[in-house]
Design a protein around this motif. Structure first.
Motif, mmCIF file in Angstrom:
data_model
loop_
_atom_site.group_PDB
_atom_site.id
_atom_site.type_symbol
_atom_site.label_atom_id
_atom_site.label_comp_id
_atom_site.label_asym_id
_atom_site.label_seq_id
_atom_site.Cartn_x
_atom_site.Cartn_y
_atom_site.Cartn_z
ATOM 1 N N LEU A 113 0.823 -1.215 0.000
ATOM 2 C CA LEU A 113 0.000 0.000 0.000
ATOM 3 C C LEU A 113 0.854 1.260 0.000
ATOM 4 O O LEU A 113 1.778 1.376 0.805
ATOM 5 C CB LEU A 113 -0.899 -0.006 1.250
ATOM 6 C CG LEU A 113 -1.730 1.244 1.531
ATOM 7 C CD1 LEU A 113 -2.822 1.404 0.469
ATOM 8 C CD2 LEU A 113 -2.354 1.152 2.918
ATOM 9 N N ASN A 114 0.558 2.173 -0.900
ATOM 10 C CA ASN A 114 1.041 3.548 -0.775
ATOM 11 C C ASN A 114 -0.105 4.247 -0.056
ATOM 12 O O ASN A 114 -1.133 4.555 -0.663
ATOM 13 C CB ASN A 114 1.331 4.168 -2.144
ATOM 14 C CG ASN A 114 2.060 5.481 -2.039
ATOM 15 O OD1 ASN A 114 2.407 5.932 -0.954
ATOM 16 N ND2 ASN A 114 2.286 6.111 -3.174
ATOM 17 N N PRO A 115 0.030 4.454 1.274
ATOM 18 C CA PRO A 115 -1.102 4.870 2.110
ATOM 19 C C PRO A 115 -1.724 6.197 1.659
ATOM 20 O O PRO A 115 -1.086 6.999 0.973
ATOM 21 C CB PRO A 115 -0.489 5.023 3.494
ATOM 22 C CG PRO A 115 0.801 4.317 3.457
ATOM 23 C CD PRO A 115 1.262 4.341 2.033
ATOM 24 N N PRO A 116 -2.964 6.439 2.088
ATOM 25 C CA PRO A 116 -3.617 7.705 1.739
ATOM 26 C C PRO A 116 -2.746 8.904 2.110
ATOM 27 O O PRO A 116 -2.210 8.977 3.219
ATOM 28 C CB PRO A 116 -4.902 7.672 2.570
ATOM 29 C CG PRO A 116 -5.196 6.202 2.721
ATOM 30 C CD PRO A 116 -3.834 5.566 2.865
ATOM 31 N N VAL A 135 -6.494 1.865 -7.247
ATOM 32 C CA VAL A 135 -6.122 3.245 -6.932
ATOM 33 C C VAL A 135 -7.373 4.090 -6.781
ATOM 34 O O VAL A 135 -8.438 3.746 -7.292
ATOM 35 C CB VAL A 135 -5.213 3.852 -8.030
ATOM 36 C CG1 VAL A 135 -3.987 2.990 -8.264
ATOM 37 C CG2 VAL A 135 -5.978 4.061 -9.330
ATOM 38 N N GLY A 136 -7.222 5.213 -6.091
ATOM 39 C CA GLY A 136 -8.359 6.112 -5.983
ATOM 40 C C GLY A 136 -8.021 7.384 -5.255
ATOM 41 O O GLY A 136 -6.951 7.522 -4.654
ATOM 42 N N PHE A 137 -8.963 8.333 -5.347
ATOM 43 C CA PHE A 137 -8.869 9.579 -4.606
ATOM 44 C C PHE A 137 -10.252 9.968 -4.112
ATOM 45 O O PHE A 137 -11.267 9.480 -4.606
ATOM 46 C CB PHE A 137 -8.228 10.709 -5.424
ATOM 47 C CG PHE A 137 -8.999 11.147 -6.637
ATOM 48 C CD1 PHE A 137 -9.962 12.152 -6.553
ATOM 49 C CD2 PHE A 137 -8.751 10.590 -7.885
ATOM 50 C CE1 PHE A 137 -10.663 12.562 -7.677
ATOM 51 C CE2 PHE A 137 -9.437 11.000 -9.009
ATOM 52 C CZ PHE A 137 -10.404 11.998 -8.906
ATOM 53 N N ILE A 147 -13.369 8.129 -5.959
ATOM 54 C CA ILE A 147 -13.231 7.822 -7.388
ATOM 55 C C ILE A 147 -12.073 6.838 -7.485
ATOM 56 O O ILE A 147 -10.940 7.175 -7.127
ATOM 57 C CB ILE A 147 -12.983 9.097 -8.215
ATOM 58 C CG1 ILE A 147 -14.216 9.994 -8.118
ATOM 59 C CG2 ILE A 147 -12.646 8.739 -9.657
ATOM 60 C CD1 ILE A 147 -14.138 11.285 -8.871
ATOM 61 N N SER A 148 -12.364 5.605 -7.934
ATOM 62 C CA SER A 148 -11.336 4.560 -7.904
ATOM 63 C C SER A 148 -11.415 3.675 -9.138
ATOM 64 O O SER A 148 -12.423 3.655 -9.848
ATOM 65 C CB SER A 148 -11.492 3.711 -6.639
ATOM 66 O OG SER A 148 -12.744 3.060 -6.639
ATOM 67 N N PHE A 166 -4.514 7.134 -2.920
ATOM 68 C CA PHE A 166 -3.815 5.929 -2.471
ATOM 69 C C PHE A 166 -3.623 4.995 -3.657
ATOM 70 O O PHE A 166 -4.258 5.144 -4.702
ATOM 71 C CB PHE A 166 -4.634 5.208 -1.388
ATOM 72 C CG PHE A 166 -5.907 4.636 -1.931
ATOM 73 C CD1 PHE A 166 -5.960 3.333 -2.415
ATOM 74 C CD2 PHE A 166 -7.060 5.406 -1.993
ATOM 75 C CE1 PHE A 166 -7.134 2.812 -2.953
ATOM 76 C CE2 PHE A 166 -8.241 4.886 -2.523
ATOM 77 C CZ PHE A 166 -8.276 3.592 -3.010
ATOM 78 N N GLN A 167 -2.748 3.979 -3.453
ATOM 79 C CA GLN A 167 -2.586 2.875 -4.392
ATOM 80 C C GLN A 167 -2.376 1.605 -3.568
ATOM 81 O O GLN A 167 -1.635 1.615 -2.588
ATOM 82 C CB GLN A 167 -1.375 3.067 -5.321
ATOM 83 C CG GLN A 167 -1.401 4.324 -6.162
ATOM 84 C CD GLN A 167 -0.492 5.397 -5.597
ATOM 85 O OE1 GLN A 167 0.602 5.118 -5.118
ATOM 86 N NE2 GLN A 167 -0.932 6.637 -5.629
#
Length: 190
Positions: A113-116, A135-137, A147-148, A166-167
């Motif tokens: 995880l690339n955290p939020p 992924v999403g924001f 939105i992911s 995040f990813q």
């Protein structure tokens, strides 16, 4: 009376057009400003741009615009299962004033995880080189909508400036992505 309103309307339109034209970033005053960290090394100690002193442009070399390291996979053996390798103005002095940077992100299989986080000074374009990422924001008010999308190798996704994103690696193998950012130093806020 109609003649009086025409010049005022024309003036208002001209003022609005002038505002719109000058609302973008100005063009740089020089081709580049290679950053140096100490004013004593500057040939022009008064030239200070984007928080950095500028190297005399006559002394610039190819190494000022070069970075080697994004081809090297990084360990993901950490609490979140990802590692970010930045290529910004701190690694490439020639990026100063150019408004761009890159990063490589390595993700562990099944949950790396690339955290939020946010980038307060940059939008981001993410290109998946290997693996499968979810992924999403989150949009800002009024609805705070997620939105992911699931991305595969070769897919691209955009994260708007300042929004939490995040990813997550949802695949069984390591994943790798390259992020292009619209700032020499995008910042990151967890």
């Amino acid at each position: 009376m109609k003649g009086v309103h025409l010049p005022i309307a024309t003036l208002a339109i001209f003022a609005l057009a002038t505002f719109l034209v000058s609302a973008s970033d100005p063009s740089p005053l020089q081709d580049f400003c290679v950053a140096i960290n100490n004013a004593q090394f500057s040939q022009f100690p008064g030239v200070f741009v984007n928080g950095k002193f500028c190297k005399d442009p006559k002394l610039a070399t190819a190494n000022d615009f070069f970075f080697s390291g994004l081809q090297i996979p990084k360990s993901t053996a950490n609490a979140v299962g990802s590692t970010v390798t930045a290529a910004n103005v701190e690694q490439i002095a020639g990026l100063n004033t150019l408004g761009i940077s890159l990063a490589r992100i390595d993700y562990a299989p099944n949950g790396g995880l690339n955290p939020p986080h946010t980038h307060p000074r940059a939008s981001e374009v993410l290109l998946v080189l290997e693996g499968t990422l979810y992924v999403g924001f989150v949009t800002s008010n009024p609805d705070n909508k997620l939105i992911s999308k699931v991305l595969n190798k070769g897919d691209v996704f955009v994260f708007p400036v300042g929004l939490i994103h995040f990813q997550l690696n949802i695949g069984p193998v390591n994943a790798v992505a390259i992020a292009a950012l619209s700032s020499q130093n995008p910042g990151v806020s967890p």
